[in-house]
Design a protein around this motif. Sequence first.
Motif, short mmCIF file in Angstrom:
data_model
loop_
_atom_site.label_atom_id
_atom_site.label_comp_id
_atom_site.label_asym_id
_atom_site.label_seq_id
_atom_site.Cartn_x
_atom_site.Cartn_y
_atom_site.Cartn_z
N GLU A 215 -11.29 6.29 -0.88
CA GLU A 215 -11.40 4.96 -0.28
C GLU A 215 -10.73 3.89 -1.14
OE1 GLU A 215 -15.07 3.13 1.84
OE2 GLU A 215 -15.22 2.61 -0.30
N MET A 216 -9.91 3.08 -0.48
CA MET A 216 -9.20 2.01 -1.18
C MET A 216 -9.15 0.77 -0.31
SD MET A 216 -5.92 4.04 -2.78
CE MET A 216 -5.43 2.75 -3.94
N SER A 217 -9.11 -0.38 -0.96
CA SER A 217 -8.94 -1.64 -0.23
C SER A 217 -7.46 -1.85 0.07
CB SER A 217 -9.47 -2.82 -1.06
OG SER A 217 -8.60 -3.06 -2.16
N PHE A 218 -7.19 -2.78 0.96
CA PHE A 218 -5.82 -3.14 1.30
C PHE A 218 -5.05 -3.52 0.04
CE2 PHE A 218 -2.51 -6.05 2.72
CZ PHE A 218 -2.01 -5.41 3.85
N SER A 219 -5.67 -4.35 -0.80
CA SER A 219 -5.02 -4.80 -2.05
C SER A 219 -4.75 -3.65 -3.00
CB SER A 219 -5.89 -5.84 -2.75
OG SER A 219 -6.08 -6.96 -1.92
N GLN A 220 -5.66 -2.70 -3.07
CA GLN A 220 -5.48 -1.55 -3.95
C GLN A 220 -4.31 -0.68 -3.47
OE1 GLN A 220 -9.54 -0.15 -3.57
NE2 GLN A 220 -9.93 -0.54 -5.74
N ILE A 221 -4.19 -0.51 -2.16
CA ILE A 221 -3.07 0.25 -1.61
C ILE A 221 -1.76 -0.46 -1.92
CG2 ILE A 221 -1.98 1.14 0.50
CD1 ILE A 221 -4.85 1.39 1.67
N MET A 222 -1.75 -1.79 -1.74
CA MET A 222 -0.56 -2.59 -2.05
C MET A 222 -0.15 -2.38 -3.51
SD MET A 222 0.38 -5.08 0.49
CE MET A 222 0.98 -6.38 -0.51
N ALA A 223 -1.13 -2.45 -4.41
CA ALA A 223 -0.84 -2.32 -5.84
C ALA A 223 -0.37 -0.91 -6.18
CB ALA A 223 -2.08 -2.68 -6.66
N GLU A 224 -1.04 0.10 -5.64
CA GLU A 224 -0.68 1.49 -5.96
C GLU A 224 0.73 1.82 -5.48
OE1 GLU A 224 -0.82 5.26 -7.46
OE2 GLU A 224 -2.25 3.64 -7.85
N LEU A 225 1.12 1.31 -4.32
CA LEU A 225 2.45 1.58 -3.79
C LEU A 225 3.49 0.55 -4.22
CD1 LEU A 225 1.53 2.79 -0.19
CD2 LEU A 225 2.21 4.18 -2.15
N GLU A 226 3.06 -0.40 -5.05
CA GLU A 226 3.94 -1.45 -5.57
C GLU A 226 4.66 -2.18 -4.44
OE1 GLU A 226 6.41 0.47 -8.50
OE2 GLU A 226 4.69 0.88 -9.80
N ILE A 227 3.87 -2.58 -3.45
CA ILE A 227 4.40 -3.33 -2.30
C ILE A 227 4.28 -4.82 -2.62
CG2 ILE A 227 4.10 -3.85 0.16
CD1 ILE A 227 2.82 -1.03 0.40
N PRO A 228 5.38 -5.56 -2.55
CA PRO A 228 5.31 -7.00 -2.82
C PRO A 228 4.41 -7.72 -1.79
CG PRO A 228 7.61 -6.26 -2.62
CD PRO A 228 6.73 -5.12 -2.22
N ARG A 229 3.74 -8.76 -2.24
CA ARG A 229 2.82 -9.53 -1.38
C ARG A 229 3.51 -9.97 -0.10
NH1 ARG A 229 -1.98 -9.65 -0.52
NH2 ARG A 229 -2.70 -9.83 -2.63
N LYS A 230 4.80 -10.33 -0.19
CA LYS A 230 5.53 -10.81 0.99
C LYS A 230 5.67 -9.72 2.06
CE LYS A 230 10.19 -9.88 -0.81
NZ LYS A 230 10.61 -8.86 0.08
N ASP A 231 5.47 -8.44 1.70
CA ASP A 231 5.59 -7.33 2.64
C ASP A 231 4.24 -6.80 3.10
OD1 ASP A 231 8.36 -7.45 2.51
OD2 ASP A 231 8.50 -5.97 0.89
N SER A 232 3.19 -7.60 2.94
CA SER A 232 1.85 -7.14 3.33
C SER A 232 1.75 -6.84 4.82
CB SER A 232 0.78 -8.15 2.92
OG SER A 232 0.96 -9.36 3.61
N SER A 233 2.52 -7.56 5.64
CA SER A 233 2.48 -7.31 7.08
C SER A 233 3.05 -5.93 7.43
CB SER A 233 3.21 -8.40 7.86
OG SER A 233 4.59 -8.41 7.51
N ILE A 234 3.98 -5.45 6.61
CA ILE A 234 4.54 -4.11 6.82
C ILE A 234 3.45 -3.06 6.58
CG2 ILE A 234 6.22 -2.42 5.97
CD1 ILE A 234 8.05 -4.84 5.30
#
Length: 144
Positions: A44-63
């Motif tokens: 289980e991971m939060s949206f933010s944790q997934i973003m951080a783990e995959l190194e997704i820039p904040r501007k690409d959160s909609s992707i």
Amino acid sequence: MGTSSNKKIKEYANEMPLELRRAIEAINDDFRLAVFFVLLKHGEMSFSQIMAELEIPRKDSSILSHHLKILEKGALIKNEFAKKEGTDSHSFYNLTDFGEDVLNGLMNTLSIPRLADEPIEPLKKLLYQVGSNVSENAFKEATK
């Protein structure tokens, strides 16, 4: 001749259970496969944790949101909203039982036939597993 109007193609294609078709469509993308395996590895991971783990820039959160919705539609992951102590996040993602069943079934198909004309029995097993009541119920629950 277009495949969309060919009745025989539709007839044979529809022999695969809808649940499995949706799951295959959902993981037929590198981005979604990465999300799927991040959740498999970390749980289980939060949206933010997934973003951080995959190194997704904040501007690409909609992707990421877009791809998470496709994985949910395929019943491979679930999204739960909860306030958990020690975190600011309220939205958590995890694999569904169906998602784990699909992954386990696919991994079981990796056996190599001993003879060129020997059928790949684990693939048949996967199709039967996905069609079982347990997986059907998990799929129905995940797509409510």
